[in-house]
Design a protein around this motif. Structure first.
Motif, PDB file in Angstrom:
ATOM      1  N   ASP A   1       0.795  -1.228   0.000  1.00 48.25           N
ATOM      2  CA  ASP A   1       0.000   0.000   0.000  1.00 48.25           C
ATOM      3  C   ASP A   1       0.822   1.269   0.000  1.00 48.25           C
ATOM      4  N   GLY A   2       2.164   1.151  -0.082  1.00 38.44           N
ATOM      5  CA  GLY A   2       2.995   2.342  -0.094  1.00 38.44           C
ATOM      6  C   GLY A   2       4.426   2.048   0.318  1.00 38.44           C
ATOM      7  N   VAL A   3       5.148   3.116   0.678  1.00 34.59           N
ATOM      8  CA  VAL A   3       6.540   2.967   1.089  1.00 34.59           C
ATOM      9  C   VAL A   3       6.775   3.747   2.377  1.00 34.59           C
ATOM     10  N   VAL A   4       7.855   3.415   3.053  1.00 34.89           N
ATOM     11  CA  VAL A   4       8.272   4.132   4.258  1.00 34.89           C
ATOM     12  C   VAL A   4       9.552   4.892   3.933  1.00 34.89           C
ATOM     13  N   LEU A   5       9.573   6.195   4.283  1.00 34.06           N
ATOM     14  CA  LEU A   5      10.689   7.082   3.949  1.00 34.06           C
ATOM     15  C   LEU A   5      11.460   7.474   5.201  1.00 34.06           C
ATOM     16  N   ARG A   6      12.777   7.563   5.045  1.00 32.55           N
ATOM     17  CA  ARG A   6      13.638   8.021   6.138  1.00 32.55           C
ATOM     18  C   ARG A   6      14.696   8.941   5.553  1.00 32.55           C
TER      19      ARG A   6
END
Length: 491
Positions: free
Chosen positions: A184-189
């Motif tokens: 459902d999406g991505v995680v950004l850092r």
């Protein structure tokens, strides 16, 4: 994205309410609870609200800045429009001129600029769809959503200045990256700088990051839009440039300090429908010009308004101290006028040289060279104003000084000007100080130099892309045989 309940062009009050959405904004080590009312931010918020309301103030302003959405009937900003004819292109940039003239060319991130970038994004939608299925529709849906809700946007393009000699492949903290990809999406850092207008924006658009074709760099290449109140997004503001409590007037910095910010992404979840491009650095590079085709023209129009304001203040400064009849001063003022005229002609030329994109939209001709020229001219404008006004930029009385019965006789005698009283002269010179001497003025000048991209790198790209093949062929023909007068005459 759902546009049910959208009301189109925001009023000033709607804009103020939209900023108090729980966003995590920090200034001087303290979290700001109410952006619209914070003393360091309120004057700029109020100015944006005034400009947004001004669109509705008269029938002429409304007709210049807004048009009716064919889908919802909402009044929406011309900056989001996708022109198909010369008339529509002129209407789009007439709205840009309205924004820039009303703000004296001081707001580099007026809503007009980023709204034009969003229009460019949807113009590039077919190519985005080739990156991954659904990304093109994401761009189209986002354009519709931003337009119908009149979103005020910022962008964040630069990676943090940690170690520019190193690569993100060696130290991933050097650039914003994807640390987890989900269905459902991505995680950004990571972090991004320099997000101009961040505390006053509804959302941020990121579209220049990790632009490298190196194998393994795919996690650093992503275009997306994110609300400013997204969980895990922290916004750090720089020192404000105005100081309404100092006693000295700050007529520009108190109204037009757009603020700049670092954005920290602490494992921020980004939904799939908000991603426009991922992992394709070559497509990202190719798309930069496409999505900025209209915003660059908007930038030229703003800088022209700034140039004209600058020139007017410089002329009045020269007259105020009686040097406007000096030949050298007249030459400098004429130099400023020549820059304004050159840019004005360049703007008209870019519009006249318009062409259709693969998506069928009409965009101005390529004018990157005009932008890099403007970056250098900005510093020259500051230099001329400093030379004309000299030390007068530094020593001017405050309104408190002018109101003092004990001081006023001295001010009227020793701080008056040529055909201008001490009070008016002081206010005029404060404008000059704000443009050419204050922290605000220097921030504006640095902004002009950098915000179109690094001029050196831009000129290198221009050298590689500018078509001179016809002239090159003539030169090759000339040097292919011994030169003589007859050969040159036939050239």
């Amino acid at each position: 994205m759902d546009i049910s309940g959208s009301t189109g062009a925001m009023t000033g009050e709607q804009f103020k309410r939209s900023l108090n959405d729980g966003r995590d904004v920090w200034l001087d080590g303290r979290r700001i609870e109410n952006v619209a009312e914070h003393p360091a931010l309120k004057p700029t918020v109020d100015e944006f609200a005034r400009l947004l309301d001004l669109r509705f103030a008269t029938a002429e302003a409304r007709a210049t800045t807004l048009f009716e959405s064919p889908e919802t009937g909402n009044q929406i900003s011309y900056a989001f429009s996708l022109p198909k004819t010369q008339q529509e292109l002129r209407a789009k940039f007439a709205a840009s001129a309205w924004w820039m003239n009303e703000s004296l060319g001081q707001l580099g991130r007026s809503p007009d600029f980023m709204s034009n970038v969003v229009a460019g994004l949807v113009d590039y939608a077919d190519e985005l769809e080739e990156n991954r299925p659904g990304f093109g529709d994401n761009a189209r849906n986002y354009h519709r959503y931003a337009m119908e809700n009149d979103l005020v946007l910022t962008h964040a393009l630069g990676d943090p200045q940690i170690d520019r000699s190193a690569s993100p492949l060696d130290d991933p903290d050097l650039a914003l990256r994807i640390v987890e990809e989900r269905e459902d999406g991505v995680v950004l850092r990571g972090a991004k700088q320099l997000a101009t207008l961040a505390p006053f924006s509804n959302e941020v658009l990121v579209y220049l990051n990790g632009v490298t074709a190196a194998r393994g760099a795919e996690d650093f290449v992503i275009w997306f839009a994110l609300p400013m109140n997204a969980p895990g997004l922290k916004i750090l503001l720089r020192e404000p440039l105005g100081n309404p409590e100092s006693g000295h007037s700050h007529p520009l910095s108190n109204k037009y300090d757009e603020q700049d910010a670092m954005l920290f992404f602490e494992d921020v979840f980004l939904p799939r429908e908000r991603i426009f491009l991922q992992g394709d650095s070559l497509r990202a590079l190719k798309g930069l010009g496409r999505i900025n085709a209209w915003s660059l023209q908007s930038t030229h129009i703003r800088f022209l308004a700034r140039m004209k304001f600058f020139t007017s203040v410089a002329k009045k400064l020269a007259h105020a101290i009686g040097v406007d009849s000096f030949r050298g001063i007249q030459e400098q003022l004429g130099e400023l006028v020549s820059y304004a005229q050159t840019l004005e002609l360049g703007i008209k030329g870019a519009e006249a040289d318009s062409s259709f994109t693969p998506a069928g939209n009409l965009v101005p001709g390529h004018s990157n060279g005009l932008g890099f020229w403007s970056a250098d001219i900005s510093a020259r404008m500051v230099q001329i104003m400093r030379q004309i006004a000299a030390s007068g930029l530094i020593m001017q009385p405050t309104e408190g000084d002018l109101a003092s019965p004990e001081l006023r006789p001295f001010l009227d005698l020793y701080m008056r000007g040529h055909d201008i009283g001490a009070a008016e002269k002081a206010r005029l010179f404060r404008l000059g100080w704000e443009l050419a001497g204050s922290g605000f003025g220097m921030r504006q000048e640095l902004y002009e130099y950098l915000h179109r991209g690094d001029p050196g790198a831009g000129r290198t790209r221009l050298l590689r892309s500018y078509d001179m093949s016809d002239v090159d062929a003539r030169v090759d023909e000339l040097i292919s045989a011994p030169l003589n007068d007859r050969a040159l005459a036939g050239a």
